[in-house]
Design a protein around this motif. Structure first.
Motif, short mmCIF file in Angstrom:
data_model
loop_
_atom_site.label_atom_id
_atom_site.label_comp_id
_atom_site.label_asym_id
_atom_site.label_seq_id
_atom_site.Cartn_x
_atom_site.Cartn_y
_atom_site.Cartn_z
N ARG A 1 92.32 -89.26 20.18
CA ARG A 1 93.17 -90.08 21.05
C ARG A 1 94.64 -89.68 20.87
O ARG A 1 95.37 -89.54 21.85
CB ARG A 1 92.99 -91.56 20.73
N ARG A 2 95.03 -89.49 19.63
CA ARG A 2 96.43 -89.11 19.39
C ARG A 2 96.71 -87.71 19.92
O ARG A 2 97.79 -87.44 20.43
CB ARG A 2 96.76 -89.20 17.91
N LEU A 3 95.75 -86.81 19.79
CA LEU A 3 95.95 -85.44 20.26
C LEU A 3 96.21 -85.41 21.76
O LEU A 3 97.08 -84.69 22.24
CB LEU A 3 94.72 -84.60 19.92
N GLN B 1 97.67 -92.99 29.59
CA GLN B 1 99.11 -92.70 29.71
C GLN B 1 99.84 -92.83 28.37
O GLN B 1 101.07 -92.94 28.34
CB GLN B 1 99.78 -93.61 30.75
N ASP B 2 99.12 -92.81 27.26
CA ASP B 2 99.78 -92.87 25.95
C ASP B 2 100.56 -91.59 25.72
O ASP B 2 100.12 -90.49 26.09
CB ASP B 2 98.75 -93.04 24.83
N VAL B 3 101.72 -91.72 25.08
CA VAL B 3 102.59 -90.58 24.78
C VAL B 3 103.05 -90.69 23.33
O VAL B 3 103.63 -91.71 22.93
CB VAL B 3 103.82 -90.54 25.71
N PHE B 4 102.79 -89.66 22.55
CA PHE B 4 103.26 -89.60 21.16
C PHE B 4 103.86 -88.23 20.88
O PHE B 4 103.41 -87.22 21.43
CB PHE B 4 102.13 -89.84 20.16
N GLU B 5 104.86 -88.20 20.02
CA GLU B 5 105.39 -86.92 19.56
C GLU B 5 104.37 -86.28 18.63
O GLU B 5 103.67 -86.97 17.89
CB GLU B 5 106.71 -87.11 18.82
N ARG B 6 104.31 -84.94 18.70
CA ARG B 6 103.42 -84.25 17.77
C ARG B 6 104.06 -84.31 16.39
O ARG B 6 105.21 -83.91 16.21
CB ARG B 6 103.21 -82.80 18.21
N ARG C 1 100.23 -84.82 26.16
CA ARG C 1 100.93 -85.36 27.32
C ARG C 1 102.44 -85.26 27.11
O ARG C 1 103.18 -84.85 28.01
CB ARG C 1 100.52 -86.80 27.59
N ALA C 2 102.92 -85.62 25.93
CA ALA C 2 104.35 -85.53 25.65
C ALA C 2 104.82 -84.09 25.61
O ALA C 2 105.88 -83.74 26.14
CB ALA C 2 104.65 -86.22 24.32
N ASP C 3 104.02 -83.22 25.01
CA ASP C 3 104.42 -81.83 24.82
C ASP C 3 104.43 -81.06 26.13
O ASP C 3 105.20 -80.11 26.30
CB ASP C 3 103.46 -81.16 23.83
N SER C 4 103.59 -81.46 27.08
CA SER C 4 103.42 -80.68 28.31
C SER C 4 104.19 -81.24 29.50
O SER C 4 104.02 -80.75 30.61
CB SER C 4 101.93 -80.62 28.68
N ILE C 5 105.06 -82.22 29.27
CA ILE C 5 105.70 -82.91 30.38
C ILE C 5 106.46 -81.96 31.29
O ILE C 5 106.50 -82.12 32.51
CB ILE C 5 106.62 -84.04 29.87
N ILE D 1 102.15 -79.38 8.85
CA ILE D 1 103.55 -79.14 9.20
C ILE D 1 103.57 -78.24 10.42
O ILE D 1 102.85 -77.23 10.49
CB ILE D 1 104.31 -78.44 8.04
N THR D 2 104.37 -78.58 11.42
CA THR D 2 104.47 -77.80 12.65
C THR D 2 105.89 -77.32 12.85
O THR D 2 106.84 -78.11 12.75
CB THR D 2 104.03 -78.64 13.87
#
Length: 269
Positions: A185-187, A225-230, A192-196, A250-251
């Motif tokens: 779910r978090r992924l 529509q959930d959005v989280f930072e990686r 979604r946030a990363d690909s906006i 770590i990314t």
């Protein structure tokens, strides 16, 4: 609305205010002679006047004034590009301008069309912990031996190298990833946030459509529509050979190639 009447009203510190301060500072540094204008005998404003920059940019003086004042007005990438040219910004200054405005510079080539830096790919092999590089659709471009040994069904053997496809369509992922539902779910929310900025690009759109069709879980999570930072943090796996293993993820994003990610999993003490 009268721009001059409201110019004395204090505005909170916001990204729009930072953008306005940056533009104003560079306007005041640019002399009229630098843009082919006479200095004039009664010039009170340091550098160019707002009206002069607006004329050079082909925008209304009121709109330009509001931008400098940090008011919440829309600034398109095209308008920002004209401001950058009018103010004779350097390459670094122009890049900073677009970062402040959260816009992509139309003059910059699409990072996805460029070759992946060879040094980045070579770095993966020098890392002792599991490590891999993802592109903007989260396809693995390079990985090292520890990563291949860890990610059964993804980075070992012949498999689809997309992290999302692996997570949502492979039984091996459900068995490997501890608390799969929470992580999956978090992924989806992180993607979604990363690909906006490239959500409607054909490769990204095709990936989302295929995952929606192939995975009921992805379809539900994407529709939420959930959005989280990686983010980093603890990642637990139930490996078929090694048993339960815990890492800290770590990314890193390489300079000038924020469409790429170098992910490292450091063993937890």
């Amino acid at each position: 609305m009268n721009a001059e009447k409201n110019s004395s009203e204090p505005l909170p510190e916001t990204p729009a205010r930072a953008l306005g301060d940056f533009i104003r500072t560079h306007r005041e540094r640019l002399s009229p002679l630098a843009v082919g204008l006479p200095p004039g005998p009664r010039r009170r404003t340091p550098g160019l006047r707002r009206e002069e920059v607006a004329q050079l940019c082909g925008v209304s003086p009121t709109w330009y004034t509001w931008i400098e004042q940090g008011r919440p007005v829309s600034a398109s990438a095209d308008a920002l590009a004209r401001i950058a040219v009018a103010l004779q910004l350097s390459r670094a200054e122009r890049a900073y301008l677009f970062e402040l405005a959260a816009q992509r510079d139309p003059a910059e080539p699409d990072p996805a069309a460029q070759d992946v830096p060879a040094a980045l790919l070579q770095t993966v092999g020098l890392i002792g912990a599991p490590a891999y590089v993802l592109d903007r659709q989260w396809n693995a471009l390079r990985w090292n031996a520890p990563a291949a040994e860890l990610f059964v069904g993804w980075l070992d053997g012949e498999h689809d190298r997309n992290l999302l496809a692996y997570t949502f369509t492979s039984m091996a992922a459900r068995e490997l990833i501890v608390d799969w539902e929470t992580r999956a779910r978090r992924l989806a929310a992180e993607f979604r946030a990363d690909s906006i900025r490239h959500l409607n690009d054909p490769p990204t759109r095709a990936l989302i459509d295929s995952l929606t069709a192939a995975s009921d879980a992805f379809a539900r999570y994407w529709a939420s529509q959930d959005v989280f930072e990686r983010e980093g943090g603890e990642r637990a796996f139930q490996h078929p050979v090694r048993g339960r293993i815990v890492f800290n993820q770590i990314t890193f994003k390489p300079a000038h190639r924020e469409d790429l990610k170098l992910v490292i999993l450091v063993g937890s003490e």
